[in-house]
Design an enzyme around this catalytic site. Structure first.
Site, mmCIF file in Angstrom:
data_model
loop_
_atom_site.group_PDB
_atom_site.id
_atom_site.type_symbol
_atom_site.label_atom_id
_atom_site.label_comp_id
_atom_site.label_asym_id
_atom_site.label_seq_id
_atom_site.Cartn_x
_atom_site.Cartn_y
_atom_site.Cartn_z
ATOM 1 N N SER A 9 0.843 -1.192 0.000
ATOM 2 C CA SER A 9 0.000 0.000 0.000
ATOM 3 C C SER A 9 0.876 1.239 0.000
ATOM 4 C CB SER A 9 -0.899 0.017 1.245
ATOM 5 O OG SER A 9 -1.769 -1.091 1.251
ATOM 6 N N ARG A 187 4.747 8.890 2.224
ATOM 7 C CA ARG A 187 4.996 8.489 0.829
ATOM 8 C C ARG A 187 6.415 7.935 0.674
ATOM 9 N NH1 ARG A 187 0.844 10.099 -2.225
ATOM 10 N NH2 ARG A 187 -0.469 11.828 -1.493
ATOM 11 N N ALA A 188 6.547 6.994 -0.258
ATOM 12 C CA ALA A 188 7.851 6.384 -0.565
ATOM 13 C C ALA A 188 8.495 5.764 0.672
ATOM 14 C CB ALA A 188 8.784 7.413 -1.203
ATOM 15 N N ARG A 189 7.671 5.321 1.596
ATOM 16 C CA ARG A 189 8.140 4.696 2.843
ATOM 17 C C ARG A 189 8.894 5.659 3.752
ATOM 18 N NH1 ARG A 189 4.527 1.673 1.092
ATOM 19 N NH2 ARG A 189 4.541 -0.491 1.769
ATOM 20 N N LEU A 190 8.749 6.951 3.540
ATOM 21 C CA LEU A 190 9.362 7.938 4.427
ATOM 22 C C LEU A 190 8.364 8.267 5.535
ATOM 23 C CD1 LEU A 190 11.167 10.273 1.873
ATOM 24 C CD2 LEU A 190 12.138 8.435 3.284
#
Length: 210
Positions: A9, A187-190
């Site tokens: 996700s 977002r972007a796993r940040l």
């Protein structure tokens, strides 16, 4: 394969900034709980309780039944597996997950039993069937079938037709936190992660790498 489990996700509903954090982690946890209730998250008070015995961790879902500056409270059977493990080691952790809000909270600390008066008051507030089930069930013990517990509930109901008394083996635990971690998906796993740790004066707050 991970793809068979539904893929990944993408998070990013909102961020979490240091300047927005209150000095007291209890305030933020209360706010996030309220947000989960307002968002109609299923069982917003559900949390994973992890205990340790003989170096082996075990986890299960329980419900938060009280939150204040003294800690987080839950109620259960003292003779259950979790109760036995807390007798061996009073340290535990709790974890909330509210998927629709992309939020997680971890809480760590020492656990102690609530007073008998507090346990009595909560037990008295429960529906009668829940009282019967709690009093009759030998929680975590092997049984021959569901009927065994149902028979005990029926016997107890006849023995105490007016009021079900709280059994001595059932009551509350309060986790007194020394650390919180708030996680907001990004977002972007940040992801945004902030940890509160108890200090001599209040709480120290640190941002953690995602």
């Amino acid at each position: 394969m991970l793809e068979d489990l539904g893929g990944r996700s993408e998070y990013g509903l909102s961020g979490l900034n240091r300047e927005d954090l209150p000095d007291q982690p209890f305030y933020l946890l209360r706010q996030w709980l309220d947000d989960a209730v307002n968002a109609k998250v299923v069982e917003p008070s559900a949390m994973c309780l992890s205990t340790v015995a003989e170096g082996r961790p075990s986890s299960r879902m329980v419900l938060l039944r009280g939150l204040d500056a003294n800690g987080l409270t839950l109620f259960t059977n003292y003779l259950s597996r979790k109760g036995s493990e807390l007798d061996q080691s009073p340290y535990a952790s709790l974890c909330f997950w509210w998927g629709p809000l992309e939020r997680q909270v971890r809480v760590e600390g020492v656990v102690e039993k609530t007073s008998a008066a507090e346990s009595d008051a909560y037990f008295a507030s429960r529906p009668r069937d829940s009282q019967l089930a709690s009093a009759a069930s030998p929680q975590s013990q092997a049984i021959s079938g569901r009927e065994e517990v149902e028979r005990e509930m029926y016997k107890l109901s006849n023995l105490q037709p007016k009021q079900i008394l709280r059994p001595a083996h059932w009551g509350g635990y309060r986790l007194k936190p020394d650390a919180f971690e708030f996680w907001q998906g990004g977002r972007a796993r940040l992801h945004d992660r902030f940890r509160y740790e108890a200090a001599a004066q209040g709480w120290e707050i640190s941002r953690l790498a995602p």
